[in-house]
Enzyme design. Structure first.
Site, short mmCIF file in Angstrom:
data_model
loop_
_atom_site.label_atom_id
_atom_site.label_comp_id
_atom_site.label_asym_id
_atom_site.label_seq_id
_atom_site.Cartn_x
_atom_site.Cartn_y
_atom_site.Cartn_z
N PRO A 101 0.81 -1.15 0.06
CG PRO A 101 -0.59 -1.50 1.75
CD PRO A 101 0.41 -1.90 1.29
CB VAL A 102 1.10 3.95 -2.35
CG1 VAL A 102 1.68 5.21 -2.37
CG2 VAL A 102 1.41 3.22 -3.41
N GLY A 105 3.12 3.72 5.42
CA GLY A 105 3.81 3.42 6.58
C GLY A 105 4.49 2.14 6.25
CB SER A 108 5.15 1.58 -1.04
OG SER A 108 4.73 3.00 -1.08
CB ALA A 110 12.42 2.53 1.25
CB ALA A 111 9.71 -1.60 -1.36
CG ASP A 152 11.02 3.38 5.69
OD1 ASP A 152 11.02 3.47 7.09
OD2 ASP A 152 9.99 3.94 5.23
O1 PMV Z 1 7.90 5.78 6.05
P1 PMV Z 1 7.13 5.41 7.26
O2 PMV Z 1 5.72 6.11 7.17
O3 PMV Z 1 6.97 4.03 7.87
O4 PMV Z 1 7.62 6.33 8.44
C1 PMV Z 1 9.03 6.18 8.84
C2 PMV Z 1 9.15 6.44 10.17
C3 PMV Z 1 9.53 7.71 10.99
O5 PMV Z 1 9.97 7.51 12.01
C4 PMV Z 1 8.12 8.42 10.96
C5 PMV Z 1 10.34 8.72 9.84
C6 PMV Z 1 11.80 8.18 9.69
O6 PMV Z 1 12.37 8.71 8.80
O7 PMV Z 1 12.14 7.25 10.55
#
Ligand code: PMV
Length: 313
Positions: A101-102, A105, A108, A110-111, A152
């Site tokens: 899911p875009v 959290g 997506s 980074a993947a 991530d």
């Molecule tokens: O990409 P997300 O939505 O899983 O967020 C990453 C987690 C945060 O701690 C909110 C941001 C970060 O860069 O660590």
């Protein structure tokens, strides 16, 4: 190579989001059920430099040069070309697909970047060590997140449970007992950059209050690592609830997330919290294996857009 495929998993943050941006530890794990995949096929009949991009999931069909220069896909290709010292790409079609899911959290962005860089490396016969892959992905993550911690790109590149402290080499850890996690998607897309930006505003306004919340989350992450290594699952559930309480105080939860978190607890989850940037996106619940169906059912009844389950072991 005439064609090449690269892939990368989704991820969830079990503990420590947001505080990790401020140097506190966080714990994240890959979710291999969901993944991004990038296939590159050579088009030898076309001129070098002609690169077609197709990403049906986001309705994208474009030539590389027509994407804005800060588009993450273009940025990923550019950081790769700079790293591999390639001036012009052979003509090719890059097809991107993802079941992650875009803006929810689950990593997506980074993947897709990791999968794209892996595929480019295969296509151009350029070796790319994991450490570099993670670093290049971090560069691209800055476009999505503004000030990413690096968690991530790390968990998604290395595809292993990670205990992460910004600026330090990632550590992994033993899992004494399999951990069953249910993931509930609010279906609400949410910008991590906006949530991270709002936390920053709060921190600039009242540093002592925010520092003490970050400290509390850091302590929870440390205790959670010990609980995972010792197989103390009940304790881990309590720590998830404690982490959620601080995330609420930080202002990154939302009514929809709270509804799903309450529903999971009501259905017998040992603990539940939002996962990732918050405000929307996904929540996670720690469950005994026998409760997975009950918790998924209750989440759907409470409005979850979709649910997944995963095992950390
Ligand atoms: O990409 P997300 O939505 O899983 O967020 C990453 C987690 C945060 O701690 C909110 C941001 C970060 O860069 O660590």
């Amino acid at each position: 190579m005439a064609s090449s495929i690269g892939s990368a998993p989704a991820k969830i943050i079990l503990f420590g989001e947001h505080a990790v941006v401020y140097g506190r530890p966080a714990i994240a794990v890959p979710v291999n059920k969901l993944s991004a995949s990038v296939e590159i096929t050579a088009n030898p009949e076309l001129n070098p430099g002609v690169v077609h991009l197709i990403a049906p999931d986001i309705h994208l069909k474009s030539d590389l040069h027509d994407l804005s220069s800060d588009h993450p896909l273009r940025a990923a290709i550019q950081v790769f070309m700079a790293y591999a010292d390639i001036k012009v790409l052979p003509a090719c079609t890059i097809k991107i697909s993802s079941t992650i899911p875009v803006a929810s959290g689950m990593g997506s962005g980074a993947a897709v970047t990791v999968a794209l860089l892996r595929s480019l490396a295969g296509f151009l016969n350029a070796a790319i060590p994991e450490k570099i892959l993670s670093e290049l992905t971090f560069e691209v993550e800055k476009i999505y997140h503004g000030t990413p911690s690096g968690i991530d790109n790390t968990v998604i590149t290395y595809n292993m449970p990670v205990y992460f402290v910004k600026g330090e080499a990632p550590q992994t850890f033993g899992v004494a007992q399999p951990i069953h996690i249910v993931i509930g998607d609010t279906g609400i897309a949410s910008s991590t950059a906006a949530a991270v930006g709002d936390v920053r505003k709060g921190w600039l306004t009242d540093p002592p209050r925010f520092e003490s919340m970050f400290d509390a989350i850091g302590e929870i992450s440390r205790a959670a690592r010990r609980a995972i290594e010792d197989g103390h699952i009940q304790q881990l559930g309590k720590l998830m609830n404690d982490n959620q309480a601080v995330l609420q105080d930080l202002g990154v939860s939302s009514p929809e997330l709270n509804t799903l978190i309450d529903a999971a607890r009501f259905a017998g989850a040992l603990g539940a919290k939002l996962s990732g940037g918050g405000r929307g996106g996904n929540m996670i619940a720690l469950v005994n294996a026998s409760k997975i169906d009950d918790v998924c059912g209750e989440l759907h009844a409470a409005g979850a857009h979709q649910t997944f389950s995963t095992i950390v072991k």
